[in-house]
Design a protein around this motif. Structure first.
Motif, PDB file in Angstrom:
ATOM      1  N   GLN A  17       0.837  -1.202   0.000  1.00  9.48           N
ATOM      2  CA  GLN A  17       0.000   0.000   0.000  1.00  9.48           C
ATOM      3  C   GLN A  17       0.871   1.251   0.000  1.00  9.48           C
ATOM      4  N   GLY A  18       1.974   1.204   0.759  1.00 10.24           N
ATOM      5  CA  GLY A  18       2.911   2.326   0.759  1.00 10.24           C
ATOM      6  C   GLY A  18       3.522   2.525  -0.616  1.00 10.24           C
ATOM      7  N   ALA A  19       3.903   1.432  -1.263  1.00 14.11           N
ATOM      8  CA  ALA A  19       4.477   1.526  -2.614  1.00 14.11           C
ATOM      9  C   ALA A  19       3.462   2.112  -3.584  1.00 14.11           C
ATOM     10  N   ALA A  20       2.181   1.766  -3.396  1.00 17.40           N
ATOM     11  CA  ALA A  20       1.133   2.314  -4.260  1.00 17.40           C
ATOM     12  C   ALA A  20       1.037   3.831  -4.107  1.00 17.40           C
ATOM     13  N   ARG A  21       1.381   4.331  -2.906  1.00 16.15           N
ATOM     14  CA  ARG A  21       1.384   5.780  -2.654  1.00 16.15           C
ATOM     15  C   ARG A  21       2.747   6.398  -2.975  1.00 16.15           C
ATOM     16  N   ARG A  22       3.624   5.601  -3.595  1.00  9.80           N
ATOM     17  CA  ARG A  22       4.983   6.025  -3.990  1.00  9.80           C
ATOM     18  C   ARG A  22       5.866   6.332  -2.787  1.00  9.80           C
ATOM     19  N   ASP A  23       5.671   5.552  -1.702  1.00  9.19           N
ATOM     20  CA  ASP A  23       6.504   5.653  -0.509  1.00  9.19           C
ATOM     21  C   ASP A  23       7.744   4.784  -0.722  1.00  9.19           C
ATOM     22  N   ALA A  24       8.875   5.432  -1.011  1.00  3.16           N
ATOM     23  CA  ALA A  24      10.113   4.709  -1.329  1.00  3.16           C
ATOM     24  C   ALA A  24      10.615   3.898  -0.141  1.00  3.16           C
ATOM     25  N   THR A  25      10.398   4.373   1.075  1.00  2.00           N
ATOM     26  CA  THR A  25      10.851   3.640   2.267  1.00  2.00           C
ATOM     27  C   THR A  25      10.064   2.341   2.426  1.00  2.00           C
ATOM     28  N   ALA A  26       8.766   2.396   2.218  1.00  2.00           N
ATOM     29  CA  ALA A  26       7.941   1.187   2.289  1.00  2.00           C
ATOM     30  C   ALA A  26       8.353   0.200   1.202  1.00  2.00           C
ATOM     31  N   PHE A  27       8.610   0.713   0.014  1.00  2.62           N
ATOM     32  CA  PHE A  27       9.026  -0.151  -1.097  1.00  2.62           C
ATOM     33  C   PHE A  27      10.375  -0.812  -0.787  1.00  2.62           C
ATOM     34  N   ARG A  28      11.288  -0.054  -0.211  1.00  2.75           N
ATOM     35  CA  ARG A  28      12.608  -0.604   0.150  1.00  2.75           C
ATOM     36  C   ARG A  28      12.444  -1.722   1.178  1.00  2.75           C
ATOM     37  N   SER A  29      11.559  -1.505   2.151  1.00  7.40           N
ATOM     38  CA  SER A  29      11.299  -2.539   3.161  1.00  7.40           C
ATOM     39  C   SER A  29      10.709  -3.785   2.518  1.00  7.40           C
ATOM     40  N   LEU A  30       9.796  -3.585   1.576  1.00  9.84           N
ATOM     41  CA  LEU A  30       9.208  -4.704   0.846  1.00  9.84           C
ATOM     42  C   LEU A  30      10.287  -5.465   0.077  1.00  9.84           C
ATOM     43  N   TYR A  31      11.153  -4.728  -0.594  1.00  5.45           N
ATOM     44  CA  TYR A  31      12.247  -5.338  -1.349  1.00  5.45           C
ATOM     45  C   TYR A  31      13.166  -6.134  -0.422  1.00  5.45           C
ATOM     46  N   ASP A  32      13.577  -5.510   0.680  1.00  3.72           N
ATOM     47  CA  ASP A  32      14.501  -6.172   1.609  1.00  3.72           C
ATOM     48  C   ASP A  32      13.904  -7.457   2.178  1.00  3.72           C
ATOM     49  N   ALA A  33      12.602  -7.442   2.430  1.00  7.06           N
ATOM     50  CA  ALA A  33      11.952  -8.600   3.041  1.00  7.06           C
ATOM     51  C   ALA A  33      11.702  -9.744   2.061  1.00  7.06           C
TER      52      ALA A  33
END
Length: 195
Positions: A17-33
């Motif tokens: 959901q964060g990535a959908a809002r273009r939240d780069a930190t949330a996307f990075r966390s998703l990537y790392d996990a």
């Protein structure tokens, strides 16, 4: 990097959901996990590290751009992301002209796993195994994209419009391919039953 067994679906949904809002930190966390598990999945399909790395990168670009289209009621976050990776891997295989062999093997395994029932008696398990092998054989005779459309529609339970959107195909094409592929499967399975 998180162990794949410790991935919390709710946390993954929040990051998506964060990535959908273009939240780069949330996307990075998703990537790392998730990147290690998704890389391993791509590597099993492709067999080459450099190809798996390429597919992983393309997949995360697609996840970033399509996070807003993720629908939690249709699939768990890892299932959705795994489907993205698989589609990108199959796209790469089709481009490299080696799709048929590897694609068929993966579908055989997917079908066997989908039909596995841990509560089945030994006789039922044998019948399911024979059915799965027949279905896998008939599925492998279908063209790659037709097989993929059927897989998304029936193994991942996506609607025709969702399949069309995911594969960037016209909905009429998806409906036609599913109808024709089901007819071919029926013919193949019927012929396989004859002595």
């Amino acid at each position: 990097m998180a162990d794949s067994s410790s991935l919390d679906p709710q946390q993954l949904r929040t990051w998506l959901q964060g990535a959908a809002r273009r939240d780069a930190t949330a996307f990075r966390s998703l990537y790392d996990a998730t990147s290690a598990k998704l890389f391993g999945f791509a590597l099993r399909i492709l067999g080459k590290r450099e190809l798996a790395e390429e597919v992983l990168q393309e997949s995360f670009v697609a996840i970033w751009h399509n996070a807003g289209s993720y629908q939690s009621h249709l699939a768990a976050p890892m299932t959705w992301m795994t489907t993205v990776v698989r589609n990108k891997a199959y796209d790469l295989l089709r481009r490299s002209d080696s799709a048929a062999e590897i694609d068929s093997d993966q579908f055989d395994a997917d079908i066997m796993n989908a039909l596995h029932d841990p509560a089945a008696t030994p006789i039922e398990a044998l019948e399911l195994s024979q059915d799965a092998k027949a279905l896998a054989r008939c599925m492998s005779a279908l063209e790659g994209l037709h097989r993929q459309v059927l897989g998304l529609a029936f193994f991942h339970e996506l609607s025709h419009s969702e399949v069309a959107q995911q594969l960037a195909l016209p909905i009429g094409t998806v409906k036609t391919w599913i109808r024709r592929s089901l007819e071919r499967l029926k013919t193949c399975l019927t012929k396989g039953e004859r002595p």
